[in-house]
Design an enzyme around this catalytic site. Structure first.
Site: not given
Ligand code: NAD
Length: 471
Positions: A64-65, A70, A94, A99, A106, A363
């Site tokens: 909460h700093h 988010k 992150k 910044d 989460k 975002s």
């Molecule tokens: P998503 O659900 O849109 O896509 C994930 C994809 O990974 C899917 O197509 C799924 O079928 C595939 N997948 C799952 N297990 C797999 C495996 N073992 N091997 C190969 N493919 C596999 O999710 P996303 O939003 O793209 O998020 C993916 C990662 O990125 C997560 O770790 C999430 O925390 C991180 N992330 C997402 C965002 C965002 O803006 N969406 C931002 C920062 C970080």
């Protein structure tokens, strides 16, 4: 060889390693690391067949700093408290690295989203939001969710609508969640922001000859051989921009059902169309099917982008990874132990807390747009266009030459929302990389993960220094 420390312990191990290189008081470092709160709650879902199922859900607010906190909401069968706390902590670091003035949070619901109908998912999402509201865990000034694994703008629209219904007097209600559809207070460029941010980051990383030389790579993205694991929101967009705008060769794609490779390069859009049509990336014309999915992570390539889930690369497979650069598009895809091992082997691991920060950056822009209640560019676009036309006219007069109408509309174009979003995103990713790189250069031998964590600790500690400790 593989250790069994939890995801949250892994994040804390990385924190401790960086903290040792700072001279902040131990108590302050403990406060930065500590998780503010985590709630586990249950709620009932009435399934389409009339049966009742108990849902397990979590929300963690790490720091909460800065407020609001988010962080995304994920729907996955293996969601658990440790994972949610780890991801919330990563969000704090992150946001500091790029910044963005938020604390980290989460959330998650323990379900395999594909086993539920759209109507059931809507009921789950709305009830989840209602529970967060009751517990004071959602609001534009409190805690602002976003998408994560298996959630997207559709779920964010349900969250925004549920919150607005529960808080009719909150004029800033739309700022309670980000990555909404543009028509519902979202912002242009948010859907692709994480992938685009990864592209901007890798372009910067690869542009520095001094850093590419030890990896035996030429500067620039052009022709770099890239493998992407996970063709979801993050992986698809990263692959697309690297191929289309960076000129990189996508030599391997790894999905849940299998992996394919093509040394001459795959066209991402064609593979996506093939997967849509057949339900699989396998059997893509001209590409080779790999024997098993995870063999894709071991393909010969320059850049490996794990963009699915955590622990894709552990000490079990790290020795077989051949990439020279690993871009942690997912959160926690390389275990702490494997990351250290790869660094010692000379592999450059570009850490999650930096490289996937494009999503939270845009975002933040969306949240600002919601609070100011006006689209970026709306006030100044025409004014800028007129001013630029006047300058061009003056140049024409002074030089006796004239520009074509096409040149004038190109040079004198005022910025649209998407132009401003991408400009802000590019500036953020480039600036943060140089800050991290500078820390790395000051501390001989450390990896980029430790450097980015040191950068985050400095920024958070500075906030505490100015604010003091209440009371
Ligand atoms: P998503 O659900 O849109 O896509 C994930 C994809 O990974 C899917 O197509 C799924 O079928 C595939 N997948 C799952 N297990 C797999 C495996 N073992 N091997 C190969 N493919 C596999 O999710 P996303 O939003 O793209 O998020 C993916 C990662 O990125 C997560 O770790 C999430 O925390 C991180 N992330 C997402 C965002 C965002 O803006 N969406 C931002 C920062 C970080």
């Amino acid at each position: 060889m593989t250790s069994r420390i939890s995801f949250f312990e892994q994040v804390n191990t990385n924190f401790d390693r960086a903290a040792e290189m700072t001279d902040y008081p131990r108590g302050l470092l403990e406060q930065i690391k500590a998780i503010n709160s985590v709630i586990h709650f249950t709620f009932p879902l009435k399934r389409d067949d009339g049966s009742i199922q108990v849902m397990h859900a979590w929300r963690a607010e790490h720091s909460h700093h800065m407020l609001p906190t988010k962080g995304g909401i994920r729907y996955a069968a293996m969601v658990n408290e440790d994972e949610i706390m780890a991801l919330a902590a990563l969000m704090t670091y992150k946001c500091a690295i790029v910044d963005v003035p938020f604390g980290g949070a989460k959330g998650g619901v323990k379900i395999s989203a594909h086993e539920y109908s759209e109507r059931e998912l809507e009921r789950i999402t709305r009830r989840f939001t209602f529970e967060l509201f009751k517990k004071n865990y959602i609001g534009p000034g409190l805690d602002v969710p976003a998408p994560d694994f298996a959630t997207g703008s559709r779920e964010m629209a349900w969250i925004a609508d549920t919150y607005a219904t529960l808080a009719p007097h909150d004029i800033n209600a739309l700022g309670c969640v980000t990555a909404k559809p543009v028509e519902q207070g979202g912002i242009h460029g948010r859907t692709e922001a994480t992938g685009r941010g990864i592209f901007f980051a890798l372009r910067e990383v690869c542009s520095l000859g001094h850093d590419m030389r030890p990896l035996d790579l030429m500067p620039g993205l052009e022709g770099k051989r890239v493998v992407v694991q996970g063709l979801g929101n993050v992986g698809y967009h990263a692959a697309k921009y690297l191929e289309e705008e960076g000129g990189a060769l996508i030599v391997g794609l790894v999905e849940y059902e299998g992996a394919i490779s093509k040394p001459g390069g795959l066209h991402v859009e064609d593979v996506m169309a093939h997967r849509k049509e057949t339900g699989s990336v396998l059997d893509f014309p001209g590409a080779e099917n790999l024997e098993h999915r995870d063999a894709g992570l071991e393909l010969d390539c320059d850049i490996l982008i794990p963009a699915a889930l955590e622990n894709a690369i552990t000490m079990e497979n790290a020795p077989r990874v051949r990439a020279k650069i690993i871009a942690e598009a997912a959160n926690g895809p390389v275990s702490a132990e494997a990351s250290t091992y790869l660094h010692e082997r000379g592999v450059m691991v570009v850490p999650d807390a930096y490289i996937n920060a494009g999503g939270v950056t845009v975002s933040y822009f969306e949240w600002l747009k919601n609070l100011q209640h006006v689209r970026f560019g709306r006030m100044e676009k025409r004014f800028e266009e007129k001013a630029s036309r006047q300058i061009l006219n003056a140049i024409e007069h002074a030089t006796g030459t004239s520009f074509s109408e096409a040149e004038i509309s190109d040079f004198a174009r005022g910025a649209d929302e998407i132009d401003l979003v991408n400009s802000g995103l590019e500036e953020t990713m480039v600036k943060a990389y140089h800050q991290i790189r500078e820390v790395k250069q000051r501390h001989q031998g450390i990896d980029l993960r430790t450097a980015s964590m040191i950068s985050a600790i400095h920024k958070i500690a500075t906030v505490y220094k100015h604010r003091g400790i209440f009371p």
